[in-house]
Design an enzyme around this catalytic site. Structure first.
Site: not given
Ligand code: ZDP
Length: 281
Positions: A75, A166, A224, A227
């Protein structure tokens, strides 16, 4: 049992941080985490982050549960929040302090910067389709500019893992994407055995892109971090972006660099405390 917690947010991606240094198992179960994240019946958050003792020589271990109780590998916004939280627990460290944090995506290294910014060495992106994982691959074994049928439309997508998976789609107008209608169909598409985080990107300039995200296990969020990193990597692979690129998310901007020198992705952005409290479990 009373549970002490601290709320942090990075670009509006908000997390409940728990001081879990006394034991190696998370203080709450996935079901309890989902309840704590509920914005009406709980504290409200996009996830719960546990600051656990280090593993394999690391300073700390980070684990996270999404707001639905599922556990992602990594994350990006969360690890910036975790760095600030540790700094608070340790009583304050100087700018430049780095932490080695063990995650399910390997060792990640955040560094404290001035003005509540944190720069994170996010490690190397994973581009091998089987490891992302996705069944989308061309003859050369690349998951770049692949056709994907979702909700009656063929999209051209590129897949990248930053430890978590992703799927990135470049579009002309990111505001026009009906994310709430189509996000879940990407997330659960059969091409993604571990489900997927989905980013839509509008290229304003090669060094400035706009992104909207539907997160696996959390739905639409304001930002994210993983992301944004994956999107710049996809942008470089498809010739859309420079290696040094600003990513504008609904919650604000992140600076991303995919270094040619060491192949690591570096992410810089804010992480701020919002409040502390205690709640009954
Ligand atoms: O891979 C997942 O299931 C994401 N929902 C994790 C969380 C990613 C996050 N938003 C980020 O900033 O990388 C926290």
């Amino acid at each position: 049992m009373a549970l002490e917690f601290t709320k942090y947010q990075g670009l509006g991606n908000d997390f409940i941080l728990l001081d879990n240094r006394q034991q190696t198992e998370p203080l709450v179960t996935p079901e309890q985490a989902a309840k704590l994240c509920d914005r009406h019946f709980g504290i409200g958050a996009d996830g719960v982050i546990f600051a656990l003792p280090g593993t394999d020589g690391s300073d700390y271990t980070m684990r996270i549960y999404n707001s639905d109780g599922s556990e992602p590998e990594m994350c990006g916004n969360g690890i910036r929040c975790m760095a600030r939280f540790i700094d608070q627990l340790e009583g304050g460290n100087p700018v430049g302090k780095t932490y080695d944090i063990h995650t399910l995506a390997g060792m990640i290294r955040p560094q404290l910067e001035a003005e509540e910014q944190v720069r994170v060495d996010m490690g190397e992106p994973i581009l091998t389709p089987a490891e992302i994982p996705t069944s989308l691959a061309d003859d050369a074994g690349k998951s770049v500019n692949q056709p994907l049928d979702v909700v009656g439309k063929t999209w051209t997508v590129t897949c990248v893992s930053m430890g978590n998976p992703h799927c990135i789609t470049f579009v002309d107008d990111v505001a026009a994407i009906p994310l709430e209608e189509i996000g879940a169909d990407f997330e659960t598409h059969s091409a993604f055995p571990q489900k997927i985080n989905t980013e839509f990107i509008e290229v304003v300039r090669p060094d400035y892109i706009k992104m909207r995200v539907w997160e696996r296990g959390a739905g639409i969020t304001l930002a994210c971090g993983t992301g944004a990193c994956a999107s710049v990597v996809a942008g470089v692979l498809t010739g859309n972006c420079d290696r040094l690129c600003t990513v504008e998310l609904p919650g604000g901007c992140l600076q991303i660099e995919w270094s040619k020198a060491d192949n690591h992705v570096y992410m810089t952005g804010p992480a701020e405390i919002s409040f502390q409290g205690s709640t009954a479990l």
